[in-house]
Design a protein around this motif. Structure first.
Motif: not given
Length: 83
Positions: A39-46, A48-60, A73-77
């Protein structure tokens, strides 16, 4: 303004990890391999990174990642007025 983001990915909350390795791989992928760094390479800043916003992929194997970020919700360009 209300926005809704629908993902193709199915995730398991990070708090339900089955091993330390699974948790660390999900965090690594969400921040470096396929998530925040990309996302940073596309100039997007998240912003709000927290334990609640990181998911484990069910189908990695199908998704080619073990973890991903949700809740943009709080991401910005970077550089946009008001960011």
């Amino acid at each position: 303004v209300h926005h809704r983001c629908v993902l193709d990915s199915v995730g398991i909350p990070l708090s339900r990890f089955s091993s330390t390795r699974e948790a660390m791989e999900a965090i690594y992928d969400s921040l470096l391999a396929s998530g925040h760094e990309g996302m940073g390479e596309k100039k997007i800043l998240h912003r709000d990174i927290s334990i609640n916003n990181i998911m484990i992929s069910a189908y990695p194997d199908m998704e080619n990642c073990k973890g991903f970020l949700i809740d943009m919700e709080y991401a910005t360009v970077v550089g946009e007025p008001g960011s």
